[in-house]
Design a protein around this motif. Structure first.
Motif, PDB file in Angstrom:
ATOM      1  N   ARG A  61       0.824  -1.203   0.000  1.00  0.00           N
ATOM      2  CA  ARG A  61       0.000   0.000   0.000  1.00  0.00           C
ATOM      3  C   ARG A  61       0.865   1.263   0.000  1.00  0.00           C
ATOM      4  NH1 ARG A  61      -4.300  -1.162   4.624  1.00  0.00           N
ATOM      5  NH2 ARG A  61      -5.276   0.734   3.895  1.00  0.00           N
ATOM      6  N   ARG A  62       1.969   1.258   0.741  1.00  0.00           N
ATOM      7  CA  ARG A  62       2.871   2.420   0.740  1.00  0.00           C
ATOM      8  C   ARG A  62       3.450   2.654  -0.655  1.00  0.00           C
ATOM      9  NH1 ARG A  62       4.521   0.418   5.677  1.00  0.00           N
ATOM     10  NH2 ARG A  62       6.247  -0.659   4.708  1.00  0.00           N
ATOM     11  N   ASN A  63       3.779   1.569  -1.343  1.00  0.00           N
ATOM     12  CA  ASN A  63       4.392   1.686  -2.666  1.00  0.00           C
ATOM     13  C   ASN A  63       3.394   2.096  -3.742  1.00  0.00           C
ATOM     14  OD1 ASN A  63       6.847   0.927  -1.602  1.00  0.00           O
ATOM     15  ND2 ASN A  63       6.627  -1.212  -2.160  1.00  0.00           N
ATOM     16  N   THR A  64       2.151   1.674  -3.611  1.00  0.00           N
ATOM     17  CA  THR A  64       1.163   1.941  -4.662  1.00  0.00           C
ATOM     18  C   THR A  64       0.229   3.100  -4.337  1.00  0.00           C
ATOM     19  OG1 THR A  64      -0.377   0.318  -3.728  1.00  0.00           O
ATOM     20  CG2 THR A  64       1.160  -0.456  -5.438  1.00  0.00           C
ATOM     21  N   ALA A  71       0.934   8.510   3.132  1.00  0.00           N
ATOM     22  CA  ALA A  71       1.860   9.240   4.006  1.00  0.00           C
ATOM     23  C   ALA A  71       1.182  10.466   4.629  1.00  0.00           C
ATOM     24  CB  ALA A  71       3.098   9.661   3.215  1.00  0.00           C
ATOM     25  N   TRP A  72       0.107  10.969   4.019  1.00  0.00           N
ATOM     26  CA  TRP A  72      -0.599  12.125   4.570  1.00  0.00           C
ATOM     27  C   TRP A  72      -1.122  11.828   5.976  1.00  0.00           C
ATOM     28  CZ3 TRP A  72      -4.095  13.097  -0.312  1.00  0.00           C
ATOM     29  CH2 TRP A  72      -3.302  13.555  -1.359  1.00  0.00           C
ATOM     30  N   TYR A  73      -1.455  10.556   6.240  1.00  0.00           N
ATOM     31  CA  TYR A  73      -1.987  10.183   7.553  1.00  0.00           C
ATOM     32  C   TYR A  73      -0.940  10.313   8.667  1.00  0.00           C
ATOM     33  CZ  TYR A  73      -6.220   8.285   5.391  1.00  0.00           C
ATOM     34  OH  TYR A  73      -7.398   8.135   4.716  1.00  0.00           O
ATOM     35  N   LYS A  74       0.310  10.452   8.321  1.00  0.00           N
ATOM     36  CA  LYS A  74       1.361  10.537   9.328  1.00  0.00           C
ATOM     37  C   LYS A  74       1.835  11.977   9.550  1.00  0.00           C
ATOM     38  CE  LYS A  74       3.006   5.860   8.884  1.00  0.00           C
ATOM     39  NZ  LYS A  74       2.259   5.310   9.973  1.00  0.00           N
ATOM     40  N   THR A  75       1.079  12.948   9.041  1.00  0.00           N
ATOM     41  CA  THR A  75       1.492  14.347   9.172  1.00  0.00           C
ATOM     42  C   THR A  75       0.800  15.021  10.356  1.00  0.00           C
ATOM     43  OG1 THR A  75      -0.280  15.172   7.724  1.00  0.00           O
ATOM     44  CG2 THR A  75       1.815  14.527   6.658  1.00  0.00           C
ATOM     45  N   GLU A  76       1.442  16.077  10.842  1.00  0.00           N
ATOM     46  CA  GLU A  76       0.855  16.885  11.912  1.00  0.00           C
ATOM     47  C   GLU A  76      -0.431  17.562  11.417  1.00  0.00           C
ATOM     48  OE1 GLU A  76      -0.050  18.495  15.410  1.00  0.00           O
ATOM     49  OE2 GLU A  76       1.542  17.029  15.093  1.00  0.00           O
ATOM     50  N   PRO A 110     -14.824   8.430  -0.031  1.00  0.00           N
ATOM     51  CA  PRO A 110     -13.429   7.979  -0.135  1.00  0.00           C
ATOM     52  C   PRO A 110     -12.635   8.900  -1.070  1.00  0.00           C
ATOM     53  CG  PRO A 110     -14.912   6.117  -0.312  1.00  0.00           C
ATOM     54  CD  PRO A 110     -15.767   7.358  -0.352  1.00  0.00           C
ATOM     55  N   HIS A 111     -11.453   9.292  -0.635  1.00  0.00           N
ATOM     56  CA  HIS A 111     -10.669  10.284  -1.390  1.00  0.00           C
ATOM     57  C   HIS A 111      -9.808   9.670  -2.478  1.00  0.00           C
ATOM     58  CE1 HIS A 111      -7.019   9.206   0.808  1.00  0.00           C
ATOM     59  NE2 HIS A 111      -7.814   9.113   1.879  1.00  0.00           N
ATOM     60  N   HIS A 112      -9.354   8.445  -2.327  1.00  0.00           N
ATOM     61  CA  HIS A 112      -8.507   7.763  -3.323  1.00  0.00           C
ATOM     62  C   HIS A 112      -7.373   8.658  -3.814  1.00  0.00           C
ATOM     63  CE1 HIS A 112     -11.237   4.408  -3.330  1.00  0.00           C
ATOM     64  NE2 HIS A 112     -12.244   5.205  -3.585  1.00  0.00           N
ATOM     65  N   GLY A 113      -6.789   9.425  -2.894  1.00  0.00           N
ATOM     66  CA  GLY A 113      -5.642  10.262  -3.237  1.00  0.00           C
ATOM     67  C   GLY A 113      -5.988  11.663  -3.693  1.00  0.00           C
TER      68      GLY A 113
END
Length: 124
Positions: free
Chosen positions: A31-34, A39-44, A85-88
């Motif tokens: 999932r990280r690769n595709t 990564a947005w979920y890990k931001t402040e 669902p945002h799908h990016g």
């Protein structure tokens, strides 16, 4: 008494699993690769946005009315769910009006089933 013959090894008949990881760790890596937007979920910025949604909703599940008082993996822990669902799509991801507070139990069962198309829930 007859002499025992060695049994031919069966290892050669097993299909190689090289390059094919299994389990939750492999799923996360895939999932990280595709899906780089994960990564947005890990931001402040995301942490602030989800807290704002929780406070707006008074830590109450919008689907069940249950108080979201748990932490971590508790069934009643609050989860910030994207209604659409945002799908990016960054506009959908960062839109607080697209985020609702739900319990982890509701998110991991009902909402996941809805997103997989296994359950039709009539819009409110």
């Amino acid at each position: 008494m007859p002499k025992l013959k060695s049994i031919r090894p069966l290892v050669a008949s097993i299909k190689p699993l090289v390059g094919r990881m299994q389990g939750e760790k492999a799923r996360d890596q895939y999932r990280r690769n595709t899906q780089p937007w994960r990564a947005w979920y890990k931001t402040e910025r995301w942490e602030r946005l989800r807290r704002q949604a929780f406070e707006r909703d008074l830590y109450t599940c919008r689907r069940s009315g249950e108080m979201c008082a748990g932490t971590g993996n508790d069934p009643n822990a609050p989860v910030a769910n994207h209604k659409t669902p945002h799908h990016g799509d960054p506009a959908l991801f960062w839109d607080i009006d697209n985020i609702e507070t739900v319990t982890k139990r509701i998110h991991d069962s009902l909402i996941q089933a809805e997103e997989r198309g296994r359950l039709f829930v009539e819009p409110r």
